[in-house]
Design a protein around this motif. Structure first.
Motif, mmCIF file in Angstrom:
data_model
loop_
_atom_site.group_PDB
_atom_site.id
_atom_site.type_symbol
_atom_site.label_atom_id
_atom_site.label_comp_id
_atom_site.label_asym_id
_atom_site.label_seq_id
_atom_site.Cartn_x
_atom_site.Cartn_y
_atom_site.Cartn_z
ATOM 1 N N PHE A 1 0.846 -1.216 -0.197
ATOM 2 C CA PHE A 1 0.103 -0.541 -0.188
ATOM 3 C C PHE A 1 0.873 1.083 0.264
ATOM 4 N N ALA A 2 1.908 1.261 0.809
ATOM 5 C CA ALA A 2 2.440 2.705 0.738
ATOM 6 C C ALA A 2 3.181 2.644 -0.110
ATOM 7 N N LEU B 1 2.883 1.865 -3.500
ATOM 8 C CA LEU B 1 1.581 2.161 -4.038
ATOM 9 C C LEU B 1 0.848 3.305 -4.386
ATOM 10 N N GLY B 2 0.447 3.837 -2.485
ATOM 11 C CA GLY B 2 -0.151 4.939 -2.672
ATOM 12 C C GLY B 2 0.864 6.213 -2.839
ATOM 13 N N SER B 3 2.222 5.803 -2.063
ATOM 14 C CA SER B 3 2.671 6.964 -1.957
ATOM 15 C C SER B 3 3.486 7.735 -2.593
ATOM 16 N N ILE B 4 4.598 6.214 -2.582
ATOM 17 C CA ILE B 4 6.403 6.318 -3.506
ATOM 18 C C ILE B 4 6.096 5.816 -4.747
ATOM 19 N N ILE C 1 -6.370 1.793 6.233
ATOM 20 C CA ILE C 1 -5.119 1.823 6.237
ATOM 21 C C ILE C 1 -5.147 1.870 7.783
ATOM 22 N N ILE D 1 6.688 8.140 4.931
ATOM 23 C CA ILE D 1 6.102 7.889 3.710
ATOM 24 C C ILE D 1 4.285 8.309 3.302
ATOM 25 N N ILE D 2 3.108 8.251 4.201
ATOM 26 C CA ILE D 2 1.936 9.441 4.616
ATOM 27 C C ILE D 2 2.392 10.427 4.711
ATOM 28 N N ILE E 1 4.401 12.072 1.787
ATOM 29 C CA ILE E 1 4.787 12.085 0.493
ATOM 30 C C ILE E 1 3.403 12.649 -0.562
ATOM 31 N N PRO E 2 1.786 12.102 -0.305
ATOM 32 C CA PRO E 2 1.134 12.872 -1.358
ATOM 33 C C PRO E 2 0.603 14.327 -0.929
ATOM 34 N N TRP F 1 -1.215 17.246 -8.166
ATOM 35 C CA TRP F 1 -1.585 16.132 -7.393
ATOM 36 C C TRP F 1 -2.852 15.279 -8.535
ATOM 37 N N TRP G 1 -7.554 9.848 -3.084
ATOM 38 C CA TRP G 1 -5.613 9.889 -3.018
ATOM 39 C C TRP G 1 -4.789 10.235 -2.314
#
Lengths: 264, 286
Positions: free
Chosen positions: A10-11, A13-16, B81, B97-98, B100-101, B109, B157
């Motif tokens: 998930f990490a 796919l969603g962020s990196i 999640i 990591i979270i 980043i978006p 985006w 997203w």
């Protein structure tokens, strides 16, 4: 604790993945059907955006606006956060709702009315006007974060500091602010992102006179040159990191200078 | 005397924030209100005109659709999640990591989503390349489409990380003894959730819901970039009415701005109070 594979999935796919996609696109040429050639690297995208005079000018305007927004936000949030964290009074929840309201109200609708007032005051179409309107979406988050940061810290440290040396400035700079640094870091980062994201508010209040990066990105995004647009897009992610590091440095220098001056 | 001094100083410290937020919002709202009232005819004429305007009504329905779908999906996915990842998110490097978006503005985006899913975008080309899809025409239209799929993908997203980060403190601070106690006493899984988990996070969920609805309902940037020009979100419509060149639309724009502010003001007032009483009850019971 080891992170299991499905969470990593998930990490990634969603962020990196989105980040890598943007980086990859910014260094490669056009994608066309039938020829998926990923070996063709280029820095044309970056060259183009850094040769764009308008963009460089907008970059400076943006840095200037963001810097002002960060500092006004920090100071206001610090003052309000302390009162909200440590004081109780009748009607406090109404004040809390008021300070939180820009996140629950259509700020774009408020900006449209506000613009007329700012024109009369002579600060529409100016950087000051844009800074003021950016504070509406940044302040509520900053106040909430500062408040919980102060609640975690408590009042004991401040009292201890005042007991050892009754000086507000010394207690503030040697005890409170260093302890609040994690909160301040998050506020600097989030404020930068929020301020950079404002296209509609900046366009309304700036009236086409104040050109920030967001205002340039919109026409750019309709261009078919993916390489250039993605290079530009990555600039938006670099700025929060830049401001984060800049403030880290500023606060470290400030704290160590004051420490040397006061404690030796 | 001393006590009084302290009290007034508290207000002094709140003054800058109250001034910036309270005075500016009130002034902006009142000015929009003043401009939305017709001068020589029935004062509410523009409002009556607005509520019968087919462009507005179509946009309203469409906006309610994208707002509801985006908000519900963001909350459900983010919540799921968060529940699974809480133990790992205690490590700061994983939280990064979270983030980043969250580093990117919404419009960036939206552009990224466009790059991925437009008919000649990365996914389409890759699928054609590996032979899963015959040609670009058979790839479904996901941006600038009439259902607002591109807009919804972008919002979900971008908002999922926000939901996770908002819920995280509630889950980290949650007293798991209640849950253990409840399961020991033989409560079903659903019952444990209802009595020992939901009350802890319900106030935060409600706040997230209010913030997301307010944000998406009048959002401009995302639908302007990946939405279609036929199906306009309210934020885009509002912006167009002011800056689209046709000055005749401006009074309608003011009426729309005022209607939006009042609706959301009422929602915020009740929602915020509800969240507060829920939190109060939690404190009292603990």
């Amino acid at each position: 604790m080891r992170t299991p594979t499905n969470i990593w999935f998930f990490a990634v796919l969603g962020s990196i993945f989105p980040l890598l996609l943007l980086v990859w696109k910014s260094f490669t040429g056009f994608l066309t059907f039938g020829e998926l050639d990923v070996s063709d690297w280029t820095i044309r995208g970056y060259r183009t955006i850094f040769q764009d005079v308008l963009l460089i000018e907008a970059l400076w305007t943006t840095i200037y606006i963001t810097f002002l927004v960060i500092w006004i936000t920090l100071v206001c949030a610090f003052l309000a956060g302390r009162v909200l964290a440590f004081k109780e009074w009748k009607g406090k929840s109404a004040i809390e709702l008021l300070l939180f309201s820009p996140l629950l109200l259509p700020v774009i609708a408020i900006a449209i009315g506000l613009q007329i007032i700012l024109i009369k005051m002579g600060i529409a179409d100016t950087i000051l006007g844009v800074v003021i309107i950016h504070l509406l979406p940044t302040l509520p988050y900053a106040i909430t974060m500062m408040r919980s940061g102060m609640e975690r810290m408590g009042q004991k440290w401040r009292e201890q500091g005042m007991l050892l040396h009754p000086s507000n400035a010394r207690t503030l700079f040697l005890i409170e602010l260093p302890m609040l640094l994690p909160t301040i870091r998050s506020i600097v980062f989030l404020t930068t992102v929020i301020s950079l994201s404002q296209y509609a508010l900046t366009a309304i209040i700036g009236g086409g006179n104040v050109i920030t990066l967001a205002l340039i990105f919109f026409p750019y995004a309709n261009s078919i040159d993916d390489t250039m647009v993605t290079a530009f897009a990555l600039l938006f992610a670099l700025l929060p990191i830049f401001f984060f590091l800049l403030h880290e440095l500023l606060f470290r220098i400030l704290f160590s200078t004051l420490k040397k001056r006061w404690l030796t | 005397m001393n006590e009084n001094n302290k009290k007034s100083r508290g207000w002094l410290w709140l003054a800058p924030s109250i001034f910036i937020i309270g005075i500016l919002s009130t002034a902006g709202f009142l000015k929009a209100l003043q401009n939305s009232l017709a001068a020589n005819q029935h004062p509410l004429m523009y409002y009556m005109e607005l509520y019968q305007n087919p462009v507005f009504l179509k946009s309203l329905g469409f906006t309610i659709w994208i707002t509801l779908v985006s908000t519900i999906l963001s909350i459900l996915i983010g919540w799921g999640i968060c529940k699974v990842t809480v133990p790992y998110l205690k490590k700061a490097s994983n939280r990064l990591i979270i983030w980043i978006p969250m580093m990117f503005p919404h419009f960036v985006w939206a552009y990224m989503v466009y790059l991925l899913v437009n008919p000649s975008g990365v996914i389409s080309i890759t699928l054609v390349e590996i032979g899963l899809v015959e040609n670009r025409e058979s790839f479904p239209l996901l941006v600038q489409d009439k259902w607002g799929i591109g807009t919804i993908i972008t919002y979900v997203w971008k908002e999922v990380p926000f939901v996770i980060l908002m819920l995280l403190p509630a889950y980290v601070e949650m007293d798991t003894r209640y849950k253990e106690q409840a399961s020991l006493l033989g409560a079903s899984k659903w019952k444990v959730f209802k009595i020992a988990e939901l009350p802890w996070i319900a106030p935060t969920l409600l706040e997230i819901l209010l913030i997301l609805v307010a944000f998406i309902f009048v959002g401009y940037e995302v639908p302007a970039l990946v939405g279609s020009s036929e199906q306009k979100a309210l934020g885009v419509l509002l912006f167009d009415w002011f800056y689209g060149g046709n000055v005749a639309n401006r009074p309608l724009g003011y009426a729309l701005a005022v209607s939006l502010t009042i609706t959301m003001g009422i929602m915020a007032w009740f929602g915020f109070r509800k969240a507060r009483t829920m939190r109060q009850r939690l404190v009292n019971s603990a």
